[in-house]
Write a protein that holds these residues in place. Structure first.
Motif, PDB file in Angstrom:
ATOM      1  N   ALA A   5       0.859  -1.189   0.000  1.00 56.73           N
ATOM      2  CA  ALA A   5       0.000   0.000   0.000  1.00 56.73           C
ATOM      3  C   ALA A   5       0.892   1.234   0.000  1.00 56.73           C
ATOM      4  O   ALA A   5       1.889   1.292   0.720  1.00 56.73           O
ATOM      5  N   TYR A   6       0.544   2.197  -0.819  1.00 59.70           N
ATOM      6  CA  TYR A   6       1.316   3.424  -0.956  1.00 59.70           C
ATOM      7  C   TYR A   6       0.536   4.591  -0.363  1.00 59.70           C
ATOM      8  O   TYR A   6      -0.677   4.700  -0.564  1.00 59.70           O
ATOM      9  N   ASN A   7       1.250   5.479   0.334  1.00 59.48           N
ATOM     10  CA  ASN A   7       0.661   6.714   0.852  1.00 59.48           C
ATOM     11  C   ASN A   7       0.890   7.823  -0.164  1.00 59.48           C
ATOM     12  O   ASN A   7       2.017   8.015  -0.634  1.00 59.48           O
ATOM     13  N   MET A  81       4.964   9.554   3.307  1.00 57.14           N
ATOM     14  CA  MET A  81       4.422   9.572   1.962  1.00 57.14           C
ATOM     15  C   MET A  81       5.354   8.888   0.964  1.00 57.14           C
ATOM     16  O   MET A  81       6.568   9.049   1.014  1.00 57.14           O
ATOM     17  N   ASP A  82       4.744   8.156   0.051  1.00 57.15           N
ATOM     18  CA  ASP A  82       5.471   7.553  -1.061  1.00 57.15           C
ATOM     19  C   ASP A  82       5.410   8.452  -2.297  1.00 57.15           C
ATOM     20  O   ASP A  82       6.327   8.451  -3.111  1.00 57.15           O
ATOM     21  N   PHE A  83       4.313   9.209  -2.408  1.00 61.63           N
ATOM     22  CA  PHE A  83       4.099  10.103  -3.537  1.00 61.63           C
ATOM     23  C   PHE A  83       3.505  11.414  -3.028  1.00 61.63           C
ATOM     24  O   PHE A  83       2.652  11.398  -2.141  1.00 61.63           O
ATOM     25  N   VAL A  84       3.937  12.527  -3.632  1.00 60.34           N
ATOM     26  CA  VAL A  84       3.345  13.834  -3.346  1.00 60.34           C
ATOM     27  C   VAL A  84       3.081  14.505  -4.694  1.00 60.34           C
ATOM     28  O   VAL A  84       4.000  14.671  -5.502  1.00 60.34           O
ATOM     29  N   PRO A 100       9.412  13.441   5.001  1.00 62.14           N
ATOM     30  CA  PRO A 100      10.218  12.286   5.414  1.00 62.14           C
ATOM     31  C   PRO A 100      10.117  11.161   4.382  1.00 62.14           C
ATOM     32  O   PRO A 100       9.066  10.942   3.791  1.00 62.14           O
ATOM     33  N   GLY A 101      11.219  10.473   4.147  1.00 65.86           N
ATOM     34  CA  GLY A 101      11.213   9.343   3.238  1.00 65.86           C
ATOM     35  C   GLY A 101      11.460   9.693   1.782  1.00 65.86           C
ATOM     36  O   GLY A 101      11.528   8.820   0.942  1.00 65.86           O
ATOM     37  N   HIS A 102      11.567  10.960   1.453  1.00 63.75           N
ATOM     38  CA  HIS A 102      11.839  11.399   0.077  1.00 63.75           C
ATOM     39  C   HIS A 102      10.866  10.797  -0.936  1.00 63.75           C
ATOM     40  O   HIS A 102      11.250   9.998  -1.781  1.00 63.75           O
TER      41      HIS A 102
END
Length: 171
Positions: A5-7, A81-84, A100-102
């Motif tokens: 699952a991706y945030n 977050m995985d994507f913004v 955080p997490g780039h």
């Protein structure tokens, strides 16, 4: 093997229309593969009434739909977050917090339906068109083989989706 699952965070200045539409659409389209959120750099007091009306008519869950600051997602206890995605040009040009997490980022600018003036039907059409454009882009995003793409290829694909000429499509 199923992707994790991706945030995903959608950013706009006011967090009253475009970013909230994207959040609701992805939470439904993603069917648990994606956890979508939205926020704004200068959030409005509440979602635009036409945002809520459209999402309600489309059967989206409104329980998590409210205007919030992007500061909520820059805190140490916020989901990573995985994507913004920025969905308005103003937010794309602002200095965003360090996430955080780039996460992988992309700009998917769309005209602001909340800025449309005219008759009630013209204003409702603007919201419908924005919804359609976001639904088209998010369907393409959900279909990506995310786990098999390297970061650069993924970023290129996301930017390509954002550059689609569907900024005023119906769904």
């Amino acid at each position: 093997m199923q992707d994790p699952a991706y945030n995903v965070l959608f950013l706009c200045t006011g967090n009253s229309a475009r970013s909230l539409l994207a959040e609701a659409i992805l939470n439904d389209l993603g069917q648990g593969r994606f956890h979508a959120y939205s926020a704004g750099s200068m959030p409005k007091d509440a979602p635009h009434p036409l945002t809520l009306d459209l999402l309600s008519r489309r059967g989206h869950d409104l329980s998590a739909i409210w205007s919030k600051s992007w500061d909520e997602f820059a805190r140490h206890d916020a989901p990573q977050m995985d994507f913004v995605f920025t969905v308005c040009d103003n937010a794309a040009n602002e200095v965003c917090p360090v996430w955080p997490g780039h996460p992988v980022t992309a700009h998917w600018g769309l005209p602001d339906p909340a800025a449309v003036t005219g008759s009630d039907s013209e204003r409702a059409l603007a919201f419908q068109q924005t919804y359609g454009a976001l639904a088209n882009r998010l369907a393409a995003f959900v279909a990506l083989p995310i786990a098999s793409l390297d970061r650069m290829a993924l970023r290129d694909r996301l930017q390509s989706i954002g550059n689609r000429a569907d900024a005023r499509s119906d769904a």
